[in-house]
Design an enzyme around this catalytic site. Structure first.
Site, PDB file in Angstrom:
ATOM      1  N   THR A 143       0.809  -1.232   0.000  1.00  0.00           N
ATOM      2  CA  THR A 143       0.000   0.000   0.000  1.00  0.00           C
ATOM      3  C   THR A 143       0.841   1.281   0.000  1.00  0.00           C
ATOM      4  O   THR A 143       0.287   2.381   0.034  1.00  0.00           O
ATOM      5  CB  THR A 143      -0.963  -0.001   1.204  1.00  0.00           C
ATOM      6  OG1 THR A 143      -0.201  -0.291   2.386  1.00  0.00           O
ATOM      7  CG2 THR A 143      -2.049  -1.047   1.041  1.00  0.00           C
ATOM      8  N   HIS A 445      34.816   4.179 -26.415  1.00  0.00           N
ATOM      9  CA  HIS A 445      35.296   5.558 -26.499  1.00  0.00           C
ATOM     10  C   HIS A 445      34.615   6.260 -27.650  1.00  0.00           C
ATOM     11  O   HIS A 445      34.494   5.672 -28.722  1.00  0.00           O
ATOM     12  CB  HIS A 445      36.807   5.574 -26.711  1.00  0.00           C
ATOM     13  CG  HIS A 445      37.343   6.957 -26.899  1.00  0.00           C
ATOM     14  ND1 HIS A 445      37.528   7.824 -25.850  1.00  0.00           N
ATOM     15  CD2 HIS A 445      37.698   7.634 -28.035  1.00  0.00           C
ATOM     16  CE1 HIS A 445      37.991   8.978 -26.309  1.00  0.00           C
ATOM     17  NE2 HIS A 445      38.104   8.886 -27.636  1.00  0.00           N
TER      18      HIS A 445
HETATM   19  P1  FAD Z   1       3.019   2.956  -4.068  1.00  0.00           P
HETATM   20  O1  FAD Z   1       3.616   3.258  -5.374  1.00  0.00           O
HETATM   21  O2  FAD Z   1       2.773   4.074  -3.139  1.00  0.00           O
HETATM   22  O3  FAD Z   1       1.643   2.215  -4.378  1.00  0.00           O
HETATM   23  C1  FAD Z   1       0.741   1.858  -3.392  1.00  0.00           C
HETATM   24  C2  FAD Z   1      -0.627   1.697  -4.016  1.00  0.00           C
HETATM   25  O4  FAD Z   1      -1.487   1.110  -3.054  1.00  0.00           O
HETATM   26  C3  FAD Z   1      -1.290   3.008  -4.431  1.00  0.00           C
HETATM   27  O5  FAD Z   1      -1.741   2.907  -5.751  1.00  0.00           O
HETATM   28  C4  FAD Z   1      -2.461   3.161  -3.463  1.00  0.00           C
HETATM   29  O6  FAD Z   1      -3.575   3.812  -4.045  1.00  0.00           O
HETATM   30  C5  FAD Z   1      -2.772   1.713  -3.152  1.00  0.00           C
HETATM   31  N1  FAD Z   1      -3.450   1.499  -1.870  1.00  0.00           N
HETATM   32  C6  FAD Z   1      -3.094   1.955  -0.634  1.00  0.00           C
HETATM   33  N2  FAD Z   1      -3.923   1.483   0.312  1.00  0.00           N
HETATM   34  C7  FAD Z   1      -4.836   0.709  -0.336  1.00  0.00           C
HETATM   35  C8  FAD Z   1      -5.932  -0.056   0.091  1.00  0.00           C
HETATM   36  N3  FAD Z   1      -6.264  -0.159   1.375  1.00  0.00           N
HETATM   37  N4  FAD Z   1      -6.655  -0.709  -0.843  1.00  0.00           N
HETATM   38  C9  FAD Z   1      -6.344  -0.626  -2.171  1.00  0.00           C
HETATM   39  N5  FAD Z   1      -5.297   0.061  -2.619  1.00  0.00           N
HETATM   40  C10 FAD Z   1      -4.534   0.726  -1.731  1.00  0.00           C
HETATM   41  N6  FAD Z   1      11.431   6.263  -6.547  1.00  0.00           N
HETATM   42  C11 FAD Z   1      12.391   5.904  -7.422  1.00  0.00           C
HETATM   43  O7  FAD Z   1      12.927   4.794  -7.324  1.00  0.00           O
HETATM   44  N7  FAD Z   1      12.798   6.735  -8.426  1.00  0.00           N
HETATM   45  C12 FAD Z   1      12.257   7.965  -8.573  1.00  0.00           C
HETATM   46  O8  FAD Z   1      12.643   8.699  -9.489  1.00  0.00           O
HETATM   47  C13 FAD Z   1      11.246   8.376  -7.670  1.00  0.00           C
HETATM   48  N8  FAD Z   1      10.680   9.592  -7.791  1.00  0.00           N
HETATM   49  C14 FAD Z   1       9.685   9.953  -6.922  1.00  0.00           C
HETATM   50  C15 FAD Z   1       9.143  11.219  -7.058  1.00  0.00           C
HETATM   51  C16 FAD Z   1       8.135  11.619  -6.204  1.00  0.00           C
HETATM   52  C17 FAD Z   1       7.547  13.005  -6.362  1.00  0.00           C
HETATM   53  C18 FAD Z   1       7.660  10.733  -5.196  1.00  0.00           C
HETATM   54  C19 FAD Z   1       6.555  11.150  -4.280  1.00  0.00           C
HETATM   55  C20 FAD Z   1       8.212   9.471  -5.049  1.00  0.00           C
HETATM   56  C21 FAD Z   1       9.238   9.072  -5.911  1.00  0.00           C
HETATM   57  N9  FAD Z   1       9.848   7.829  -5.801  1.00  0.00           N
HETATM   58  C22 FAD Z   1      10.848   7.463  -6.661  1.00  0.00           C
HETATM   59  C23 FAD Z   1       9.432   6.857  -4.767  1.00  0.00           C
HETATM   60  C24 FAD Z   1       8.497   5.800  -5.376  1.00  0.00           C
HETATM   61  O9  FAD Z   1       7.382   6.451  -5.941  1.00  0.00           O
HETATM   62  C25 FAD Z   1       8.063   4.818  -4.305  1.00  0.00           C
HETATM   63  O10 FAD Z   1       9.192   4.269  -3.669  1.00  0.00           O
HETATM   64  C26 FAD Z   1       7.247   3.691  -4.915  1.00  0.00           C
HETATM   65  O11 FAD Z   1       6.107   4.179  -5.566  1.00  0.00           O
HETATM   66  C27 FAD Z   1       6.827   2.681  -3.836  1.00  0.00           C
HETATM   67  O12 FAD Z   1       6.090   1.662  -4.425  1.00  0.00           O
HETATM   68  P2  FAD Z   1       4.993   0.838  -3.620  1.00  0.00           P
HETATM   69  O13 FAD Z   1       4.460  -0.169  -4.594  1.00  0.00           O
HETATM   70  O14 FAD Z   1       5.543   0.370  -2.345  1.00  0.00           O
HETATM   71  O15 FAD Z   1       3.853   1.883  -3.239  1.00  0.00           O
END
Ligand code: FAD
Ligand code: NAI
Length: 466
Positions: A143, A445
C-alpha cells in the site's frame, strides 16, 4: 472469489509482485483504491517528476547550450500548459501499460479500498459503497506511502504543496520556498528554478541529501548554488502564514533562536514520506507495525500473521520504486516455495537533477564508521573526452574498494547521465567485482562511462587520462 494471492496496492511493488506470481502459476487478484494502476510512482511520483525534469532540462539547455553549439533558435518560450500535457501523456502511457500487463498475465483487478478482514480474507469497498469479500491463501500488503506533513502547516496543494501539487502548478511561481533538501526538494526545486522561479531551500540538517556521500553532496550543493538555488541549512520552517497574497514562512535556526520571515508564492513541503496503512484493518487482524508505522516483516517479507506479507514503501528500507519491485518479485517467489531474495547492499540511488547524482553501496562515512579500510579512486569529468565535447564537465566518479581484497564497496557519481552509468557499478558489485575488474573491462570511447573505468584505475593510482 478465491485466489492463491491477493495483492493490495498496484504500485511498482504490488503490480510487479502480481505479475511474477502469475508467471509462477498462481491465480492472482490486485486490489487498487485509485482509478489508475501504478501507485505513487507512475501517477504522482517517479514518472511525472522525471517528465518535468526532462522537459525543463531541455528548456534550459535550449537557452544556454544551443547557441554555443551553433543552433540558433532564439530565446525559448515556455508553454507551461503544453509541458504539463507532455507530462500527463507520459503518465497515461505508463498507467495504461500496467493495466495491459495485468490483463496479459490474467490477473483479476478489483477497484476499491482493501481491508484485511481476517487472515485469508480481503474485504473490498468500492467508491460507490459496494463491498465484496475475496479469499486467498496469501495476502501481500503493497500500500506504499504518503506525504509527511509539518504540524500546523496545512497543505492545500495550491500554494502550500506537497510533491503532488508541485507537479501540477498552473503558473511558474515567482518565489518558491522548499522545505527539506532531500530528493523531492532538489528535483522539483530544480524543475521550477529552470522554469523561472526564485528557489530557496530550507533544510533542518547542516547538509543536503542526508545519507549520500558527503563529498558528493558538498560539490553538488555548490553546483546547485551556481545554478541559482539558495540554501538555508540548519534551519526549520515553524509556520506559514497564508492569510495574505504572498505566503509568509517563519524560519528559525534548527537549534532554536530568533525567527526570520521568508516570503514566497508557493511553499513545497518535502520532508519525507510515511507508510500508508489507513483503512487496511491491521490492528483488527493483529499485524504488527513499528514506531514509524511501518509494517514489520521478517527476512521473507512475512508479517507476524501467517499468510500476510508486506513489501515496498510500507515496510522499512529506502522508499524507492526499484526496491519495491525487487521485493515484489522476491515475495512472489517465496510464496511459490522458491528462494526469493533482495540484496540490500546493492540498491542504486539516483537523484535526477542536472547533473545527476547516483550511488550504490557504501559511502566513505559509512565505511569509516564500520572501521573498514578502503582505497579511493576518483576521476573528474573535466578529464573525460565526451564530457568535454558536450560541455558537461561538472562532477566526478568515485570508487571505494576494500584495501585488502580490492572488492568494490561503493560507487558514487556526480555528473550528466550518472543514473545510467551506475548500472555498471551495480552489476559489478552483484558479481563481487574488484576495482581491477572494472579497470580491465574495455569501455567504449568516447563515452562518459570511461570515467568509471578511469576511477577504477585510480584506485591503484594508475589512471591514464589524469
Ligand atoms: P506505491 O507506489 O505508493 O503504491 C501503493 C498503491 O497502493 C497506491 O496505488 C495506493 O492507491 C494503493 N493502496 C493503498 N492502500 C490501499 C488499500 N487499502 N486498498 C487498495 N489500494 C490501496 N522512486 C524511485 O525509485 N525513483 C524515482 O525517481 C522516484 N521519484 C519519486 C518522485 C516523487 C515526487 C515521489 C513522491 C516518489 C518518488 N519515488 C521514486 C518513490 C516511489 O514512488 C516509491 O518508492 C514507490 O512508488 C513505492 O512503491 P509501492 O508499490 O511500495 O507503493
Ligand atoms: P527525503 O527523506 O529525501 O528528504 C527530506 C529532507 O527534509 C531531509 O533532508 C530532512 O533532513 C529534511 N527535513 C525533515 N524535516 C524537516 C523540517 N521540519 N524542516 C526542514 N527540513 C526538514 O524526503 P523527500 O525528499 O520528501 O522524498 C521522500 C522519498 O521519496 C525519499 O525518501 C525517496 O526515497 C523518494 N524519492 C525518490 C526519488 C528518486 O529516487 N530520485 C525522487 C523523489 C522521491
Amino acid at each position: 472469489m478465491s485466489y492463491d494471492l491477493i495483492v493490495i496496492g498496484s504500485g511498482p511493488g504490488g503490480y510487479v509482485c502480481a505479475i511474477r506470481a502469475a508467471q509462477l502459476g498462481m491465480k492472482v487478484a490486485v486490489v487498487e483504491k485509485d482509478k489508475t494502476f501504478g501507485g505513487t510512482c507512475l501517477n504522482v511520483g517517479c514518472i511525472p517528476s522525471k517528465a518535468l525534469l526532462h522537459a525543463s532540462e531541455r528548456y534550459e539547455e535550449t537557452g544556454q547550450l544551443f547557441d554555443k553549439m551553433g543552433i540558433k533558435v532564439g530565446k525559448p518560450k515556455l508553454d507551461l500548459a503544453a509541458m504539463m500535457k507532455f507530462k500527463d501523456e507520459g503518465v497515461d502511457g505508463n498507467v495504461k501499460g500496467v493495466a495491459y500487463l495485468l490483463k496479459k498475465n490474467k490477473i483479476d483487478t478489483v477497484q476499491g479500498t482493501g481491508r484485511i478482514a481476517a487472515p485469508g480474507k480481503v474485504e473490498v469497498k468500492s467508491a460507490g459503497g459496494k463491498s465484496e469479500t475475496l479469499e486467498a491463501k496469501a495476502i501481500v500488503i503493497a500500500t506504499g506511502s504518503d506525504v509527511a506533513r509539518l504540524p500546523g502547516i496545512d497543505i492545500d496543494e495550491k500554494r502550500i504543496v506537497s510533491s503532488t501539487g508541485a507537479l501540477v502548478l498552473d503558473k511558474v511561481p515567482e518565489r518558491m520556498l522548499v522545505v527539506g533538501a532531500g530528493v523531492i526538494g532538489l528535483e522539483l526545486g530544480s524543475v521550477w528554478r529552470r522554469l523561472g522561479a526564485d528557489v530557496i531551500v530550507v533544510e533542518f540538517l547542516d547538509r543536503i541529501l542526508p545519507g549520500i556521500d558527503n563529498e558528493v553532496c558538498r560539490q553538488f550543493q555548490r553546483i546547485l548554488e551556481r545554478q541559482g538555488i539558495k540554501f538555508k541549512l540548519s534551519s526549520k520552517v515553524t509556520a506559514v502564514d497564508a492569510n495574505g497574497k504572498t505566503l509568509k514562512a517563519s524560519v528559525e535556526p534548527a537549534a532554536g533562536g530568533a525567527a526570520e520571515t521568508i516570503e514566497a508564492d508557493v511553499v513545497l513541503v518535502s520532508i519525507g514520506r510515511v507508510p500508508y496503512t489507513e483503512g487496511l484493518g491491521l490492528e483488527g487482524v493483529g499485524v504488527r507495525t513499528d514506531n514509524k508505522g511501518r509494517v514489520m516483516v521478517d527476512e521473507h517479507f512475512a508479517t507476524n500473521v501467517p499468510g500476510v506479507y508486506a513489501i515496498g514503501d510500507v515496510i522499512a528500507g529506502p522508499m524507492l520504486a526499484h526496491k519495491a519491485e525487487d521485493e515484489g518479485v522476491a515475495v512472489a517467489e517465496i510464496i511459490a516455495g522458491q528462494a526469493g531474495h533482495v540484496n540490500y547492499d546493492v540498491i542504486p540511488n539516483v537523484v535526477y537533477t542536472f547533473p545527476e547524482i547516483a550511488s550504490v553501496g557504501k559511502s566513505e562515512e559509512e565505511l569509516k564508521a564500520a572501521g573498514v579500510a578502503f582505497n579511493v579512486g576518483k576521476f573528474p569529468f573535466t578529464a573525460n573526452g565526451r564530457a568535454k565535447i558536450n560541455h558537461q564537465t561538472d562532477g566526478f566518479v568515485k570508487i571505494l574498494a576494500d584495501a585488502k581484497t580490492d572488492r568494490v564497496l561503493g560507487v558514487h557519481i556526480v555528473g550528466a547521465d550518472a543514473g545510467n552509468m551506475i548500472a555498471e557499478a551495480a552489476v559489478a558489485m552483484e558479481f563481487g567485482a574488484a576495482s581491477e575488474d572494472i579497470a580491465r573491462t574495455c569501455h567504449a570511447h568516447p563515452t562518459l562511462t570511461e570515467a568509471v573505468k578511469e576511477a577504477a584505475l585510480a584506485v591503484a593510482k594508475r589512471s591514464i587520462n589524469m
